[in-house]
Design a protein around this motif. Structure first.
Motif, PDB file in Angstrom:
ATOM      1  N   UNK A 175      47.801  23.317  67.333  1.00  0.00           N
ATOM      2  CA  UNK A 175      48.148  22.499  68.493  1.00  0.00           C
ATOM      3  C   UNK A 175      48.238  23.341  69.757  1.00  0.00           C
ATOM      4  N   UNK A 176      48.587  24.615  69.619  1.00  0.00           N
ATOM      5  CA  UNK A 176      48.694  25.511  70.765  1.00  0.00           C
ATOM      6  C   UNK A 176      47.319  25.797  71.362  1.00  0.00           C
ATOM      7  N   UNK A 177      46.282  25.454  70.620  1.00  0.00           N
ATOM      8  CA  UNK A 177      44.908  25.689  71.089  1.00  0.00           C
ATOM      9  C   UNK A 177      44.332  24.436  71.733  1.00  0.00           C
ATOM     10  N   UNK A 178      45.171  23.437  71.974  1.00  0.00           N
ATOM     11  CA  UNK A 178      44.684  22.204  72.564  1.00  0.00           C
ATOM     12  C   UNK A 178      44.031  21.277  71.555  1.00  0.00           C
ATOM     13  N   UNK A 212      44.297  18.475  68.504  1.00  0.00           N
ATOM     14  CA  UNK A 212      45.186  17.371  68.151  1.00  0.00           C
ATOM     15  C   UNK A 212      45.207  17.207  66.638  1.00  0.00           C
ATOM     16  N   UNK A 213      46.380  17.238  66.059  1.00  0.00           N
ATOM     17  CA  UNK A 213      46.512  16.996  64.624  1.00  0.00           C
ATOM     18  C   UNK A 213      46.778  15.512  64.436  1.00  0.00           C
ATOM     19  N   UNK A 214      45.778  14.820  63.894  1.00  0.00           N
ATOM     20  CA  UNK A 214      45.880  13.368  63.713  1.00  0.00           C
ATOM     21  C   UNK A 214      46.687  13.011  62.480  1.00  0.00           C
ATOM     22  N   UNK A 215      46.792  13.960  61.543  1.00  0.00           N
ATOM     23  CA  UNK A 215      47.657  13.830  60.369  1.00  0.00           C
ATOM     24  C   UNK A 215      48.252  15.211  60.120  1.00  0.00           C
ATOM     25  N   UNK A 216      49.048  15.352  59.085  1.00  0.00           N
ATOM     26  CA  UNK A 216      49.603  16.678  58.770  1.00  0.00           C
ATOM     27  C   UNK A 216      48.536  17.612  58.210  1.00  0.00           C
ATOM     28  N   UNK A 222      39.160  13.903  69.536  1.00  0.00           N
ATOM     29  CA  UNK A 222      39.776  12.812  68.765  1.00  0.00           C
ATOM     30  C   UNK A 222      38.802  11.684  68.441  1.00  0.00           C
ATOM     31  N   UNK A 223      37.692  11.598  69.153  1.00  0.00           N
ATOM     32  CA  UNK A 223      36.711  10.561  68.815  1.00  0.00           C
ATOM     33  C   UNK A 223      36.034  10.857  67.477  1.00  0.00           C
TER      34      UNK A 223
END
Length: 192
Positions: free
Chosen positions: A36-39, A41-45, A52-53
């Protein structure tokens, strides 16, 4: 006047603060620990993406790979986190360089833009499984024909032939695997 030496506790705290920061800056694959620190997005664990598309495609590749490895190799313990990079900038942030993908022990995996294929994700989950079964340090001591040969062979990578030495590793592993079988894979592998 002699310089006063810092207390050992203070030195230990400084080392504990500097070593992780240096690892984060210099050993880019370590960044899988906190994508996440790299920009990203974690959509799940378990699934992270830079776009995100493409999260549904990444989730489908992940689910298929887990199901495949569970059935064909052995059950994957835990919940490995995989970061799917669709851009080269994302892959570069994690230090992939010329590699298509990388797994860092049991911390996580990064799939680069060229590796959004089922056999690449299966290959990397096999490396995760190896790290879980043997431990990261013991895995480093295993022969390359075993570590890489297992990942190429059991992921059913369709590329034939692979470049050398990887085709040789796959051939050597598959010959060994035919003699030990799936049920004795980890026990016999631990003896190597």
């Amino acid at each position: 006047m002699p310089l006063e030496k810092p207390p050992l506790k203070r030195l230990a705290l400084v080392v504990l603060a500097i070593v992780p920061a240096l690892a984060w800056a210099l050993v880019k694959p370590v960044r899988v620990i906190a994508p996440e620190w790299a920009g990203v997005t974690c959509t799940t664990t378990t699934v992270c993406v830079d776009d995100t598309s493409k999260s549904a495609e990444a989730a489908a590749l992940y689910a298929q790979a887990v199901q495949f490895v569970d059935a064909k190799v052995s059950r994957i313990p835990g919940h490995p986190r995989v970061t799917f990079c669709s851009s080269q900038a994302c892959a570069d942030h994690f230090g992939l360089g010329a590699r298509s993908a990388v797994t860092v022990g049991t911390f996580g995996t990064v799939i680069g833009p060229r590796a959004w294929k089922p056999y690449y994700v299966r290959h990397e989950l096999i490396h995760y499984l190896q790290a879980r079964e043997f431990g990261v340090l013991r895995l480093l001591a295993k022969p390359s024909w075993f570590v890489e040969g297992m990942a190429y062979g059991l992921s059913e990578d369709p590329r034939v032939p692979l470049s050398q030495p990887f085709e040789g590793y796959r051939s050597d592993f598959l010959a060994w695997y035919r003699s030990v079988g799936k049920d004795r894979l980890w026990a016999e592998g631990s003896r190597l």
